[in-house]
Enzyme design. Structure first.
Site, PDB file in Angstrom:
ATOM      1  N   MET A   1       5.743  -9.725  35.051  1.00  0.00           N
ATOM      2  CA  MET A   1       7.168 -10.039  35.095  1.00  0.00           C
ATOM      3  C   MET A   1       7.967  -9.011  34.303  1.00  0.00           C
ATOM      4  O   MET A   1       8.745  -8.267  34.810  1.00  0.00           O
ATOM      5  CB  MET A   1       7.396 -11.448  34.571  1.00  0.00           C
ATOM      6  CG  MET A   1       8.809 -11.885  34.823  1.00  0.00           C
ATOM      7  SD  MET A   1       9.217 -13.545  34.277  1.00  0.00           S
ATOM      8  CE  MET A   1       8.101 -13.939  32.996  1.00  0.00           C
ATOM      9  N   CYS A   2       7.780  -8.930  33.069  1.00  0.00           N
ATOM     10  CA  CYS A   2       8.413  -7.952  32.182  1.00  0.00           C
ATOM     11  C   CYS A   2       9.893  -8.181  31.911  1.00  0.00           C
ATOM     12  O   CYS A   2      10.634  -8.734  32.720  1.00  0.00           O
ATOM     13  CB  CYS A   2       8.281  -6.515  32.710  1.00  0.00           C
ATOM     14  SG  CYS A   2       6.593  -6.051  33.130  1.00  0.00           S
TER      15      CYS A   2
END
Lengths: 158, 347, 513
Positions: free
Chosen positions: B1-2
């Site tokens: 996701m980050c």
């Protein structure tokens, strides 16, 4: 008796695509047979392709399947002695009432295309293409694998 | 996701790193502790004209190899381990050094047909691909990248970021999806003065990589985001198209859109699609690319990842989520959502 | 009278319960395998004449017929299959070269069946082609290495009106689907067939190739979708031929018969063929093995530029080679010689007629050649100078997707196109008696291929493949075909050796990034 209206369904012949397979003749025979099933019709009713109301005409590589043209100015209608030949008021097809036909063959002699046949199986009557009144698409058109016979709805009324 | 975030004071007023750390930490749920990193500009004023190399070494052999290489090509003005603080959760650390360098004249003469930037890039590629265990983390002037495997606060604490001030910071919080987390694979990525943080996974990586390799780039950091950085270097610097046009090349619009564009745009965009098809980024992406003078936010053409922006006087903000901005901005007038595939440029 | 030792290849099984003796099969078989026994009033079959084309099976109105492999077994012998024994009989009886048509039917590995595609999940969403744009548009031609743009001295924000695009883009072919119809000559196939191919290309936004049969003037309206071929016999090549076309392809080789030229038997050269090819009626059309003015790469370069000059540099010039051992080096030379498109035809490609031993034993699969050529051109930094088109036995849309992932810009299909319009791969095209009206000039048989129906079928095929390709692309998380082109990381291989993996540049299934 003269024809009053133009026929609604027209079968267009395209000789460039006819390969003389005669599947149209077979389909026409089956459609007008007693059983209307291909196996019963051919095996039990003793049909031959010469009795088909559509006939493939062939000379060299040129071929096409010919049936009654349901002419707007039909000679056969005029020649009929009993009124057996009549025009259907709705579809415009030229039809033969076999009850009234006396087998005089006047229509056969008058037809310029030679598409009326002598049917001597049960009674001596004339038969020809009836444009398959109970089908949306006539049997020969359905059967042709190469679209050498195509159906065109005739929108122009006389 | 980050999670990604960036802040930029356009008047180049120096900001404490604490701001960016707080912004990133606000979005800590976007990562899973397998990588965090920060890139700051303006952090080395006393060495502003020297190439500042941050290098990871897996062991002392690698370090010896690295130093050897640097000595051959550069005058080393200053070299030291990057100052760190012990943090219990930050383990398996590589050896981390920084060097302030000037290119040797004889190297300049040997590669007379290359620009200094080309030579520096080649040096970085060579170290990464030929010196086993050595990875150049950043290679710009008056800027540097601090990253590793750990949560945002831990990495910031580890690198003593409270001691730094910079006018532009970008940062990243990692939830890795295609390779296991390792120190070299954390973001940001840097080459020369470019710094990149990326939230996404590019489906086009296979061809982006081959395209870049045909220009001499070596992709050694086992993560697709590296390709995006090199694409910016190739298009913006080597092909001299500038960052804005480079952005538009990476996210060139669909033909449906091109067909409805005014004639000059139609001609340019068609030429771009024809020429730079192998540079097109396909797949979910939100990224921030920075240089010494610019910070740009960009998303993929069908915007499969979020990115928002805000500005407040001289201050410009970009973040994956509004909370990343509101955590640190006093009163941004309006928060903008980026349009798919259209760069948001702050300069 | 000497007796032939050759045993029939097929047997026609007639269900007497279903046969209505209508003689459709008799009328439809150009090989005269069926005949009507007047005395017994029934249809009978001579199995020696059956070639397995399935025409009678399809046309029979009651489904009374089926064709099977002739149920006669030699003693089992792994080294001497029945086919090889029969072939020796044929050669002993005729003293002739064995001829075959269509592509090799031998059991060589088909690498498309060893390659698997990726799908995106969770970390990277797949894209829904019914709801998002999915771009298959492909441009074939020379591409610039980079764009040169003149910026004004000062420009804080990008202003389209202030910049100038200096790069001139070379002429391109524009395809709406990365599939084109490969070269099949008028002569090898009938006029109606090429008319159908041309019409389908126009409807689908792609191109067809005239092969070395020339381009009949009555089809010039299809010029904008036509690639004309300049082959070693130079049949039909004149200035108007070049002018009406969208692109010109120099045919050096063909996958089915690398190293030799085309062959159209004299029986198939009628008046129309004679006029189009510019050769006397009834003569065999023999194309020489090499172009007799191309004995080296520099000679090829001369021809490429001669064609470009003749058409004012307005059309892309392609060069087609067969896939052979050093395809990579040859392709590199061709690109440097000035070709805008390089076509590689793999050894499973089809043909109207070729010596059997050459068809079955010469050349290499397109999968390997394509991978090698694409990689070599990239290594040399010249991949952008020419588009790569792959040909040779593509059967379906997944083959196409895999070819693009290996590096092709587009794919040529021929056998698949003929199958779409009725070919049953009986491999008897060289006899000129194609019962489906495709590979014949016989005036009775050519009527059987209705170009309207055939064009519909071809358009349907391309339409169906287009949708399938979009589904596969979307599944990979890609919405533009150029992001798949050369993207070998989207492929994994199953059951291949290390050497094969290396040539293909593909990882084995199970390995991630």
């Amino acid at each position: 008796m003269k024809s009053k209206i133009a026929v609604k369904k027209k079968i267009i012949i395209r000789p460039e695509y006819c390969m003389a397979c005669r599947l149209c003749e077979i389909a026409c025979l089956v459609k007008h047979s007693k059983s209307r099933q291909i196996l019963k019709a051919f095996k039990e009713e003793n049909l031959t392709l010469e009795e088909s109301r559509i006939q493939v005409q062939q000379q060299g590589e040129m071929s096409f399947a010919l049936q009654c043209r349901h002419c707007e100015d039909a000679w056969c209608l005029e020649s009929c002695l009993t009124g057996a030949l009549h025009q259907d008021e709705i579809s415009g097809a030229i039809l033969i009432d076999e009850e009234k036909c006396i087998g005089c063959w006047s229509c056969i002699m008058s037809c310029p295309y030679g598409v009326i046949l002598r049917n001597q199986k049960t009674r001596k009557v004339a038969t020809k293409c009836d444009l398959c009144p109970d089908e949306k698409i006539p049997a020969c058109v359905m059967a042709c694998p190469n679209e050498a016979l195509i159906l065109r709805e005739n929108k122009n009324e006389k | 996701m980050c999670g990604i975030t960036g802040i930029f004071h356009r008047g180049k007023k120096l900001l404490p790193a604490e701001l960016i750390v707080r912004s990133l930490d606000q979005m800590r749920e976007r990562g899973n502790g397998l990588g965090s990193g920060y890139c700051g500009y303006g952090i080395y004023p006393e060495f502003r004209d020297d190439w500042a190399f941050h290098i990871f070494y897996t062991d002392n052999n690698a370090r010896a190899g690295g130093v050897d290489y640097l000595k051959k090509h550069f005058l080393i003005k200053h070299a030291e381990p990057v100052p760190v603080r012990p943090v219990k959760t930050v383990t398996n650390r590589p050896i981390i050094w920084r060097y302030f360098l000037q290119l040797k004249d004889e190297v300049r003469q040997e590669f007379y047909d290359l620009s200094e930037h080309d030579i520096i890039t080649n040096c970085v590629m060579e170290i990464n691909s030929t010196i086993s265990g050595a990875y150049v983390v950043s290679s710009g002037k008056n800027m540097g990248i601090f990253k590793g495997v750990g949560f945002p606060l831990d990495i910031a604490e580890f690198y003593r970021l409270d001691e730094y001030r910079g006018y532009l910071w970008i940062a990243h919080n990692r939830f890795p999806t295609n390779t296991p987390g390792w120190w070299g694979g954390a973001h940001p990525f840097g080459l020369l003065n470019f710094g990149l943080v990326h939230n996404g996974e590019i489906s086009s990586y296979g061809i982006n990589k081959r395209y870049l390799e045909s220009f001499g780039y070596s992709l050694t950091l086992q993560t697709d985001s590296e390709a995006i950085l090199y694409l910016f270097d190739l298009l913006s610097r080597r092909h001299q198209l500038g960052l804005e046009l480079a952005s538009r090349i990476l996210t060139a619009p669909h033909y449906l859109v091109i067909e409805q564009s005014p004639p000059r745009w139609k001609k340019l965009l068609t030429a771009i699609r024809l020429t730079y098809g192998s540079a097109l980024i396909n797949g979910p992406s939100a990224l921030i690319i920075a240089t010494a003078d610019e910070m740009i936010g960009l998303t993929d053409r069908i915007k499969l990842r979020p990115l928002v922006a805000a500005s407040d006087g001289q201050m410009a903000y970009l973040a994956s989520e509004e909370s990343g901005i509101t955590a640190i901005a006093k009163k941004p007038k309006k928060i903008y959502r980026l349009d798919a595939g259209i760069p948001m440029i702050f300069n | 009278m000497r007796k032939s030792l050759v045993i029939p290849e097929f047997a026609v099984i007639r269900d007497q319960n279903l046969c209505i003796q209508c003689e459709v099969c008799v009328r439809q078989c150009a090989f005269e395998a069926h005949h009507f026994n007047q005395a017994d009033r029934k249809v009978e079959t001579d199995n020696f004449r059956c070639v397995g084309c399935q025409r009678c099976v399809t046309m029979c109105p009651t489904g009374a017929l089926r064709v099977i492999r002739y149920p006669n077994d030699f003693r089992p012998n792994e080294n001497w299959p029945a086919e090889e024994i029969q072939r020796i009989y044929k050669q002993a009886e005729t003293g002739g070269v064995l001829l075959s048509s269509m592509g090799t039917d031998r059991k060589y590995p088909n690498y498309w069946d060893h390659l698997l595609l990726n799908a995106s999940q969770v970390t990277n969403p797949s894209i829904d082609p019914l709801r998002e744009p999915m771009e298959l548009r492909t441009y074939l031609g020379q591409k610039p290495a980079k764009l040169e743009i003149k910026f004004p001295k000062k420009m804080r924000r990008f202003d389209i009106n202030k910049i100038t695009l200096k790069t001139k883009i070379a002429p391109q072919l524009k395809l709406e689907i990365p599939v084109m119809f490969s070269a099949m000559s008028f002569g090898a196939i009938s006029f109606n067939t090429i008319k159908a191919l041309a019409e389908a290309s126009r409807r689908s936004g792609t191109y067809w190739n005239t092969g070395e049969g020339g381009f009949p003037a009555s089809l010039y309206e299809y010029g904008p979708n036509t690639i004309v071929q300049v082959a070693s016999g130079r049949f039909g090549v004149h200035s108007q031929y070049l002018e009406v076309a969208a692109a010109i392809e120099i045919k050096i080789g063909q996958g089915a018969k690398p190293g030799i030229g085309g062959h159209l038997p004299g029986e198939k050269v009628n008046e129309e063929i004679s006029r189009t090819r510019m050769i006397p009626e009834g003569t065999d059309a023999l194309s020489p093995a090499p172009h007799h003015d191309i004995y080296s790469i520099e000679d090829l370069s001369q021809l490429i530029y001669a064609l470009k000059e003749a058409t004012d540099y307005r059309k892309p010039v392609a060069v087609k080679i067969a896939a052979v051992h050093n395809s990579a080096a040859i392709a590199s030379g061709i690109v440097r010689a000035g070709a805008d498109i390089v076509v590689i035809d793999g050894f499973r490609g089809g043909t109207g007629a070729a010596p059997t031993r050459i068809r079955d034993n010469v050349g290499i699969p397109i999968e390997l050649a394509l991978a090698a050529v694409d990689e070599r051109l990239r290594q040399e930094g010249i991949r952008h100078q020419a588009s790569l088109v792959a040909a040779g036995g593509f059967r379906n849309s997944s083959d196409v997707v895999k070819a693009i992932a290996l590096g092709a810009d587009a794919v040529y299909i021929a056998t698949a196109a003929l199958v779409a319009i009725g070919c049953h791969l009986c491999q008897k095209c060289y006899t000129g008696k194609c019962n489906w009206g495709i590979a014949t000039q016989d005036i009775h048989l050519i009527k059987r291929l209705n170009p309207e129906i055939a064009a519909d079928r071809l358009t349907n095929l391309l339409n169906a493949w287009s949708h399938e390709i979009k589904e596969m692309l979307g599944g990979m998380g890609i919405d533009a075909i150029e992001s798949l082109r050369g993207n070998r990381l989207q492929l994994r291989a199953i059951n291949l050796t290390d050497a094969e993996l290396k040539v293909l540049g593909v990882k084995p299934a199970g390995e991630s990034l």
